[in-house]
Design an enzyme around this catalytic site. Structure first.
Site, PDB file in Angstrom:
ATOM      1  N   HIS A 306       0.833  -1.139  -0.042  1.00  0.00           N
ATOM      2  CA  HIS A 306      -0.098  -0.283  -0.161  1.00  0.00           C
ATOM      3  C   HIS A 306       0.948   1.454  -0.031  1.00  0.00           C
ATOM      4  CE1 HIS A 306      -3.207   2.867   1.160  1.00  0.00           C
ATOM      5  NE2 HIS A 306      -3.900   2.062   0.871  1.00  0.00           N
ATOM      6  N   ASP A 363      -7.966  -4.175  -0.578  1.00  0.00           N
ATOM      7  CA  ASP A 363      -8.470  -4.224  -1.951  1.00  0.00           C
ATOM      8  C   ASP A 363      -8.303  -6.005  -2.430  1.00  0.00           C
ATOM      9  OD1 ASP A 363      -8.967  -1.498  -2.793  1.00  0.00           O
ATOM     10  OD2 ASP A 363      -6.561  -1.234  -2.781  1.00  0.00           O
TER      11      ASP A 363
END
Length: 427
Positions: A306, A363
């Protein structure tokens, strides 16, 4: 502790105050930089620039911390309902039972969408991307609710908030039903906010809809985990559009368009598309893990690591448990999800990924859950938008209540300095 920083330019020293946050963050207040020195800062992507002071969300990417209004995301995701969290983000405090009941009741009252909006929806071809449809329908809500919001009136502000919270899940559901070729429907005032979302999205016209607590719990957590994330691309878009005193619906429509991009909200869709590509190639996860580690290979492993969280994504830890529960409870048999589990196990045990802290992120797991629930891949970002709605509202409301100035970034011009104009005949 120092209270200011000094900048020396052309043999002159200028002093700029430090601004502290409640979580010990420090920033340099450069509001007067250009007026005092004639200089501006250059910060592509605004990675080092604070655009505002906000009391909505705090995150620490180094330590993997995420808080809404001071509450740990772990506590909210495991102990609260999405509508409670929405109330918290928007109004600043968790609601009492009476406040929550009123919020739900007021939302139910506003949950009817003008029938003429169906005409707009029907005009889209089936090939239209759901995010384009959602942005258009959200913007169209302005036409059916034309009065501007008086931000100095608590009543006006509350009505606008309730209106968008009520109508947004309906147009989200309509967007999915358009994709699937199902008749459009409305919410049920006897159901909770999240149960209504599930029923509107999944009910088939030839049968009753039985609420599944596993599905409701999964949706509830996903929506909470996506509800806000500080000054990201779409949130910054909502704030900067709203800073021109554009209305709430128009500002949120702009945020939806920003969220659409694959580098932002489209990441969970990209995860499933990657898994499908791996399956089409034969499903060898080890082969693709090797490709991901090869600097000369263009393959990118989607859903791992991330840009903000440098250690782990705290949302991923929460939703991983939910993903396992959904797959086990629903008994899903899907080779794509088998590949996902294989990639997850490889990444969590491979020293290359562990040393670089490239763990599966939110995600990755949200894509797995949405697929398991039967939500079309192109609808994933729409679900992200549904979760992010209260965060966008909270940020817009904060910006307007603080009377922040219109957003107007500067630039360093690098174009031609002077050109001689020639009329069309001489060119």
């Amino acid at each position: 502790m120092e209270k200011s920083v000094k900048l020396t330019y052309k043999n002159e020293t200028f002093e700029f105050p430090l601004v502290g946050g409640t979580e010990d963050e420090l920033g340099i207040d450069i509001k007067k930089l250009r007026a005092l020195t004639g200089l501006v800062t250059l910060d592509p992507g605004f990675k080092n620039s604070g655009s505002c002071q906000s009391g909505v969300t705090f995150l620490d990417g180094e330590k993997g911390v995420l808080k809404y209004r001071g509450y740990a995301i772990e506590d909210l995701a495991n102990g609260a309902d999405f509508l409670e969290v929405a109330y918290l983000l928007i109004f600043g405090e968790l609601p009492t039972s009476a406040q929550l009941d009123k919020f739900q009741s007021d939302i139910n009252e506003e949950s009817i969408v003008d029938e003429d909006l169906k005409v707009i929806l029907k005009s889209f071809p089936k090939t239209a991307h759901p995010m384009g449809i959602l942005a258009s329908l959200t913007s169209a809500l302005t036409a059916f609710n034309p009065s501007s919001v008086d931000v100095d009136s608590e009543e006006d502000m509350y009505k606008a908030i309730v209106t968008i919270m009520a109508k947004f899940p309906v147009i989200v559901a309509w967007t999915q039903r358009k994709v699937k070729g199902l008749p459009l429907n409305y919410s049920d005032s006897k159901l909770s906010y999240v149960d209504n979302v599930a029923k509107m999205m999944f009910k088939k016209p030839n049968s009753d809809y039985d609420l599944n607590p596993t599905i409701t719990a999964a949706l509830n957590k996903l929506l909470i985990l996506h509800a806000d994330h500080e000054q990201n691309c779409s949130t910054s878009t909502v704030r900067i559009v709203g800073s021109s005193h554009a209305g709430l619906f128009a500002s949120i429509s702009a945020g939806i368009s920003a969220l659409w991009g694959p580098l932002h909200g489209g990441a969970n869709q990209a995860v499933i598309e990657m898994l499908e590509a791996i399956k089409a190639d034969g499903g060898d996860t080890k082969k693709f893990m090797a490709k991901a580690k090869d600097k000369n290979d263009s393959f990118r492993l989607m859903g791992f690591g991330h840009r903000v969280y440098k250690n782990f994504d705290p949302r991923a830890k929460i939703i991983k448990v939910t993903a396992d529960e959904v797959l086990n409870e629903l008994g899903i048999v899907d080779p794509i999800l088998d590949i996902a589990k294989g990639l997850e196990q490889e990444a969590l045990s491979d020293t290359y990924f562990v040393d670089r802290k490239l763990y599966p992120n939110v995600d990755f797991y949200s894509g797995i859950i949405y697929r398991a629930l039967g939500i079309p891949t192109e609808m994933f970002t729409v679900m992200f938008a549904l979760g992010r709605l209260p965060g966008w509202i909270a940020q817009w409301r904060e910006m307007r209540m603080n009377n922040e100035p219109i957003g107007r970034p500067r630039q360093i011009y690098t174009g031609a300095t002077e050109k001689v104009f020639k009329t069309l005949k001489k060119r």
